[in-house]
Motif scaffolding. Structure first.
Motif, mmCIF file in Angstrom:
data_model
loop_
_atom_site.group_PDB
_atom_site.id
_atom_site.type_symbol
_atom_site.label_atom_id
_atom_site.label_comp_id
_atom_site.label_asym_id
_atom_site.label_seq_id
_atom_site.Cartn_x
_atom_site.Cartn_y
_atom_site.Cartn_z
ATOM 1 N N VAL A 90 0.840 -1.206 0.000
ATOM 2 C CA VAL A 90 0.000 0.000 0.000
ATOM 3 C C VAL A 90 0.872 1.253 0.000
ATOM 4 C CG1 VAL A 90 -1.610 1.339 1.437
ATOM 5 C CG2 VAL A 90 -2.055 -1.078 0.953
ATOM 6 N N GLU A 91 1.949 1.227 0.758
ATOM 7 C CA GLU A 91 2.841 2.393 0.788
ATOM 8 C C GLU A 91 3.427 2.661 -0.603
ATOM 9 O OE1 GLU A 91 6.125 4.306 3.711
ATOM 10 O OE2 GLU A 91 6.181 2.130 3.493
ATOM 11 N N LYS A 92 3.853 1.617 -1.290
ATOM 12 C CA LYS A 92 4.410 1.803 -2.635
ATOM 13 C C LYS A 92 3.357 2.325 -3.603
ATOM 14 C CE LYS A 92 8.278 -1.329 -2.261
ATOM 15 N NZ LYS A 92 8.867 -2.601 -2.613
ATOM 16 N N LEU A 93 2.135 1.825 -3.487
ATOM 17 C CA LEU A 93 1.064 2.311 -4.364
ATOM 18 C C LEU A 93 0.755 3.780 -4.094
ATOM 19 C CD1 LEU A 93 -1.393 -0.734 -4.290
ATOM 20 C CD2 LEU A 93 0.142 -0.063 -6.155
ATOM 21 N N VAL A 94 0.680 4.142 -2.828
ATOM 22 C CA VAL A 94 0.373 5.539 -2.466
ATOM 23 C C VAL A 94 1.489 6.459 -2.953
ATOM 24 C CG1 VAL A 94 0.186 7.147 -0.509
ATOM 25 C CG2 VAL A 94 -1.160 5.033 -0.533
ATOM 26 N N LEU A 95 2.729 6.101 -2.663
ATOM 27 C CA LEU A 95 3.836 6.967 -3.067
ATOM 28 C C LEU A 95 3.963 7.045 -4.586
ATOM 29 C CD1 LEU A 95 6.507 6.104 -0.348
ATOM 30 C CD2 LEU A 95 4.934 8.054 -0.436
ATOM 31 N N HIS A 96 3.667 5.951 -5.273
ATOM 32 C CA HIS A 96 3.710 5.990 -6.731
ATOM 33 C C HIS A 96 2.621 6.907 -7.277
ATOM 34 C CE1 HIS A 96 2.989 4.585 -10.883
ATOM 35 N NE2 HIS A 96 4.302 4.635 -10.909
ATOM 36 N N SER A 97 1.447 6.883 -6.667
ATOM 37 C CA SER A 97 0.360 7.734 -7.154
ATOM 38 C C SER A 97 0.626 9.210 -6.857
ATOM 39 C CB SER A 97 -0.980 7.296 -6.561
ATOM 40 O OG SER A 97 -1.013 7.555 -5.184
ATOM 41 N N LEU A 98 1.552 9.495 -5.946
ATOM 42 C CA LEU A 98 1.902 10.880 -5.602
ATOM 43 C C LEU A 98 3.273 11.273 -6.152
ATOM 44 C CD1 LEU A 98 0.689 10.805 -1.898
ATOM 45 C CD2 LEU A 98 -0.432 11.956 -3.831
ATOM 46 N N ARG A 99 3.753 10.551 -7.153
ATOM 47 C CA ARG A 99 5.098 10.789 -7.684
ATOM 48 C C ARG A 99 5.261 12.189 -8.266
ATOM 49 N NH1 ARG A 99 2.133 7.673 -10.702
ATOM 50 N NH2 ARG A 99 1.917 7.988 -12.934
ATOM 51 N N ASP A 100 4.157 12.866 -8.603
ATOM 52 C CA ASP A 100 4.240 14.221 -9.143
ATOM 53 C C ASP A 100 4.350 15.291 -8.057
ATOM 54 O OD1 ASP A 100 1.660 13.810 -8.199
ATOM 55 O OD2 ASP A 100 0.758 15.127 -9.693
ATOM 56 N N ASP A 101 4.205 14.904 -6.791
ATOM 57 C CA ASP A 101 4.272 15.868 -5.691
ATOM 58 C C ASP A 101 5.716 16.316 -5.498
ATOM 59 O OD1 ASP A 101 4.574 16.479 -2.580
ATOM 60 O OD2 ASP A 101 2.483 16.807 -3.172
ATOM 61 N N PRO A 102 5.955 17.639 -5.379
ATOM 62 C CA PRO A 102 7.329 18.129 -5.238
ATOM 63 C C PRO A 102 8.022 17.638 -3.965
ATOM 64 C CG PRO A 102 5.752 19.937 -5.060
ATOM 65 C CD PRO A 102 4.981 18.722 -5.424
ATOM 66 N N ASP A 103 7.249 17.325 -2.932
ATOM 67 C CA ASP A 103 7.833 16.837 -1.676
ATOM 68 C C ASP A 103 7.692 15.326 -1.533
ATOM 69 O OD1 ASP A 103 8.641 19.352 -0.779
ATOM 70 O OD2 ASP A 103 6.652 19.782 0.056
ATOM 71 N N GLN A 104 7.512 14.619 -2.638
ATOM 72 C CA GLN A 104 7.256 13.174 -2.609
ATOM 73 C C GLN A 104 8.338 12.411 -1.850
ATOM 74 O OE1 GLN A 104 8.753 10.373 -4.301
ATOM 75 N NE2 GLN A 104 7.078 8.951 -4.125
ATOM 76 N N HIS A 105 9.575 12.835 -1.964
ATOM 77 C CA HIS A 105 10.669 12.116 -1.304
ATOM 78 C C HIS A 105 10.585 12.204 0.218
ATOM 79 C CE1 HIS A 105 12.118 16.262 -1.623
ATOM 80 N NE2 HIS A 105 12.901 15.987 -0.611
ATOM 81 N N ARG A 106 9.791 13.147 0.744
ATOM 82 C CA ARG A 106 9.645 13.304 2.195
ATOM 83 C C ARG A 106 8.356 12.684 2.736
ATOM 84 N NH1 ARG A 106 10.567 19.414 3.339
ATOM 85 N NH2 ARG A 106 11.160 19.745 1.198
ATOM 86 N N LEU A 107 7.532 12.155 1.849
ATOM 87 C CA LEU A 107 6.252 11.604 2.283
ATOM 88 C C LEU A 107 6.423 10.241 2.943
ATOM 89 C CD1 LEU A 107 3.887 12.355 -0.740
ATOM 90 C CD2 LEU A 107 3.864 13.450 1.500
ATOM 91 N N ASN A 108 5.615 10.006 3.978
ATOM 92 C CA ASN A 108 5.487 8.665 4.512
ATOM 93 C C ASN A 108 4.061 8.210 4.202
ATOM 94 O OD1 ASN A 108 3.695 9.638 6.510
ATOM 95 N ND2 ASN A 108 5.361 9.976 7.958
ATOM 96 N N LEU A 109 3.703 7.007 4.586
ATOM 97 C CA LEU A 109 2.400 6.477 4.202
ATOM 98 C C LEU A 109 1.252 7.299 4.775
ATOM 99 C CD1 LEU A 109 0.632 4.437 2.795
ATOM 100 C CD2 LEU A 109 1.004 2.868 4.710
#
Length: 172
Positions: A90-109
């Motif tokens: 689920v974490e990989k799916l969520v982060l992949h769906s938010l890959r366009d977010d400028p702060d994506q590298h700082r996101l947690n689930l």
């Protein structure tokens, strides 16, 4: 009572106490999982259809889905393994769906799920994402309470239902 000794001696004593009290170590806990449970075949089919790395954004995701499928094929399910793997998927799916977010590298689930909610994702989906996240956190982190909650089959089934909704609706 406080006992000081070597780890080897203390582990023998701990096992003897656990055995006498009929305590089961959480990492050894298994729940029976009948293959004829409603929805289990559909969940297995969803996982099987998504395991093909050509249909996914990464082979790591295909690997995680494959491991989850193996866990679900067993007659007895280890809630810890299930929780950790489902949460990771689920974490990989969520982060992949938010890959366009400028702060994506700082996101947690948790933050990623909240961001999906802010972007207007379906509330039921958000609830299901949190269900899988919370179950994974519960399984992945030892309880600090004096009275830890035992994992029961209905806990596992609730998480599996939420996971099925997440996978059915993906991509969100």
């Amino acid at each position: 009572m406080i006992i000081f000794d070597t780890d080897r001696h203390l582990s023998v004593l701990g096992r003897a106490i656990d055995s006498t009290l009929a305590r089961v170590d959480a990492k050894d806990l298994r729940n029976p999982l009948s293959s004829d449970l409603p929805g289990l075949k559909q969940l297995n089919d969803l996982l099987r259809n998504r395991v093909d790395p050509r249909n996914l954004h990464s082979s790591a995701m295909a690997h995680d889905l494959g491991e989850l499928l193996e866990i679900l094929r067993a007659k007895q399910i280890a809630p810890i393994a299930l929780g950790i793997h489902a949460r990771r998927v689920v974490e990989k799916l969520v982060l992949h769906s938010l890959r366009d977010d400028p702060d994506q590298h700082r996101l947690n689930l948790n933050h990623g799920i909240r961001l999906l909610a802010q972007r207007g994702a379906d509330r039921w989906l958000i609830s299901c994402l949190h269900q899988v996240r919370c179950f994974g956190n519960w399984m992945g982190h030892p309880s600090t309470d004096d009275a830890p909650r035992p994992v029961q089959l209905h806990d596992v089934l609730a998480m599996l239902s939420a996971l099925q909704r997440v996978l059915e609706d993906y991509p969100w």
